[in-house]
Design an enzyme around this catalytic site. Structure first.
Site, PDB file in Angstrom:
ATOM      1  N   ASN A  61       0.763  -0.989  -0.122  1.00 43.31           N
ATOM      2  CA  ASN A  61      -0.312   0.422  -0.232  1.00 43.31           C
ATOM      3  C   ASN A  61       1.080   1.313   0.098  1.00 43.31           C
ATOM      4  O   ASN A  61       1.919   1.184   1.036  1.00 43.31           O
ATOM      5  CB  ASN A  61      -1.389  -0.120   1.032  1.00 43.31           C
ATOM      6  CG  ASN A  61      -0.605   0.001   2.375  1.00 43.31           C
ATOM      7  OD1 ASN A  61       0.708  -1.153   2.938  1.00 43.31           O
ATOM      8  ND2 ASN A  61      -0.868   0.828   3.393  1.00 43.31           N
ATOM      9  N   GLU A  63       0.250   5.214   0.644  1.00 39.71           N
ATOM     10  CA  GLU A  63      -0.405   5.997   1.182  1.00 39.71           C
ATOM     11  C   GLU A  63      -0.019   7.238   0.908  1.00 39.71           C
ATOM     12  O   GLU A  63       1.118   7.980   0.216  1.00 39.71           O
ATOM     13  CB  GLU A  63      -0.669   5.919   2.589  1.00 39.71           C
ATOM     14  CG  GLU A  63      -1.115   5.154   3.343  1.00 39.71           C
ATOM     15  CD  GLU A  63      -1.503   4.662   5.071  1.00 39.71           C
ATOM     16  OE1 GLU A  63      -0.969   5.714   4.922  1.00 39.71           O
ATOM     17  OE2 GLU A  63      -2.119   3.621   5.041  1.00 39.71           O
ATOM     18  N   CYS A  72      -4.497   0.945  -2.559  1.00 34.49           N
ATOM     19  CA  CYS A  72      -3.954  -0.456  -1.792  1.00 34.49           C
ATOM     20  C   CYS A  72      -2.203  -1.330  -2.438  1.00 34.49           C
ATOM     21  O   CYS A  72      -2.440  -1.239  -3.887  1.00 34.49           O
ATOM     22  CB  CYS A  72      -5.191  -1.356  -1.883  1.00 34.49           C
ATOM     23  SG  CYS A  72      -6.779  -0.695  -0.831  1.00 34.49           S
ATOM     24  N   GLU A  74      -3.299  -4.670  -3.230  1.00 35.14           N
ATOM     25  CA  GLU A  74      -3.400  -5.398  -3.952  1.00 35.14           C
ATOM     26  C   GLU A  74      -3.538  -4.708  -5.133  1.00 35.14           C
ATOM     27  O   GLU A  74      -2.961  -6.031  -6.501  1.00 35.14           O
ATOM     28  CB  GLU A  74      -5.306  -6.000  -3.869  1.00 35.14           C
ATOM     29  CG  GLU A  74      -5.538  -6.871  -2.375  1.00 35.14           C
ATOM     30  CD  GLU A  74      -5.044  -6.166  -1.329  1.00 35.14           C
ATOM     31  OE1 GLU A  74      -4.742  -4.850  -0.628  1.00 35.14           O
ATOM     32  OE2 GLU A  74      -5.774  -6.527  -0.618  1.00 35.14           O
ATOM     33  N   CYS A 111     -10.644  -5.305  -0.455  1.00 40.17           N
ATOM     34  CA  CYS A 111     -11.451  -3.575  -0.258  1.00 40.17           C
ATOM     35  C   CYS A 111     -11.860  -4.238  -1.219  1.00 40.17           C
ATOM     36  O   CYS A 111     -11.780  -4.519  -2.347  1.00 40.17           O
ATOM     37  CB  CYS A 111     -11.143  -2.422  -0.132  1.00 40.17           C
ATOM     38  SG  CYS A 111     -10.475  -1.931  -1.394  1.00 40.17           S
TER      39      CYS A 111
HETATM   40  N1  THU Z   1      -5.367  -1.832   2.692  1.00 41.18           N
HETATM   41  C1  THU Z   1      -4.809  -2.399   1.585  1.00 41.18           C
HETATM   42  O1  THU Z   1      -3.631  -2.296   0.766  1.00 41.18           O
HETATM   43  N2  THU Z   1      -4.861  -3.639   1.130  1.00 41.18           N
HETATM   44  C2  THU Z   1      -6.584  -3.915   2.078  1.00 41.18           C
HETATM   45  O2  THU Z   1      -7.079  -4.762   1.280  1.00 41.18           O
HETATM   46  C3  THU Z   1      -6.973  -3.087   2.792  1.00 41.18           C
HETATM   47  C4  THU Z   1      -6.086  -1.921   2.939  1.00 41.18           C
HETATM   48  C5  THU Z   1      -4.543  -0.148   2.964  1.00 41.18           C
HETATM   49  C6  THU Z   1      -5.222   0.783   2.507  1.00 41.18           C
HETATM   50  C7  THU Z   1      -4.371   2.135   3.275  1.00 41.18           C
HETATM   51  O3  THU Z   1      -2.606   2.451   2.925  1.00 41.18           O
HETATM   52  C8  THU Z   1      -4.770   1.113   4.997  1.00 41.18           C
HETATM   53  O4  THU Z   1      -4.189  -0.248   4.287  1.00 41.18           O
HETATM   54  C9  THU Z   1      -5.798   0.899   5.683  1.00 41.18           C
HETATM   55  O5  THU Z   1      -6.409   1.073   5.211  1.00 41.18           O
END
Ligand code: THU
Length: 160
Positions: A61, A63, A72, A74, A111
């Site tokens: 991920n 940000e 994310c 994925e 998600c």
């Molecule tokens: N996140 C992911 O990378 N994958 C998921 O399946 C759920 C959430 C990340 C997004 C964000 O950077 C952090 O986790 C908190 O939501």
């Protein structure tokens, strides 16, 4: 009125019960958490995709201070694989996530937005994606393809 039902089954395994291939993918997902840029959530997610020729593509991920601009793990991996290996089917996805206390006890699942991208990736590849979701208290394996985690999905066929 017609009543319809669908069932979902999955398995929960210890690491020792995983096949060599699944364990390799879980380890790649765990390793991928190191690439996470997550100063806001402090939640590091790693994803590892297996392609039909055995190639592993990872993502984490990423940000951003403007929160919705982040992505994310994925989708980072999926879009990277789509770019680097167009035409290669994705056959499995492993996910691992950790916070300041270590890896999550329970597996995390993709998600909704990632599921939507997974659905289209699966359609493009023409093969069901196997999900291997790591948690310290057990790894969840879902074999039904993306339909199992995103039933009644909207896709290109919906517009015909
Ligand atoms: N996140 C992911 O990378 N994958 C998921 O399946 C759920 C959430 C990340 C997004 C964000 O950077 C952090 O986790 C908190 O939501």
């Amino acid at each position: 009125m017609k009543q319809l039902t669908r069932t979902l089954s999955w398995s929960v395994c210890n690491l020792e019960e995983l096949s060599e291939q699944d364990l390799k993918l879980v380890n790649a997902a765990k390793q991928a958490t190191s690439g996470s840029w997550s100063p806001y959530s402090k939640f590091k997610v790693g994803a590892a995709l297996l392609l039909d020729d055995g190639t592993i593509v990872t993502g984490s991920n990423q940000e951003n201070a403007a929160y919705p601009s982040g992505l994310c793990a994925e989708r980072t991996a999926l879009f990277s694989a789509g770019h680097m290996y167009p035409g290669k089917a994705v056959t499995a996805l492993a996910i691992a996530a950790r916070n300041d206390n270590g890896y999550t006890a329970q597996p995390i699942t993709p998600c909704g937005a990632c599921r939507q991208v997974l659905a289209e990736t699966e359609t493009r590849g023409g093969r069901p994606i196997r999900y291997i979701l790591y948690g310290t208290q057990g790894t969840m394996i879902i074999d039904g393809g993306t339909d199992a985690i995103l039933p009644f999905c909207f896709g290109a066929d919906s517009m015909k």
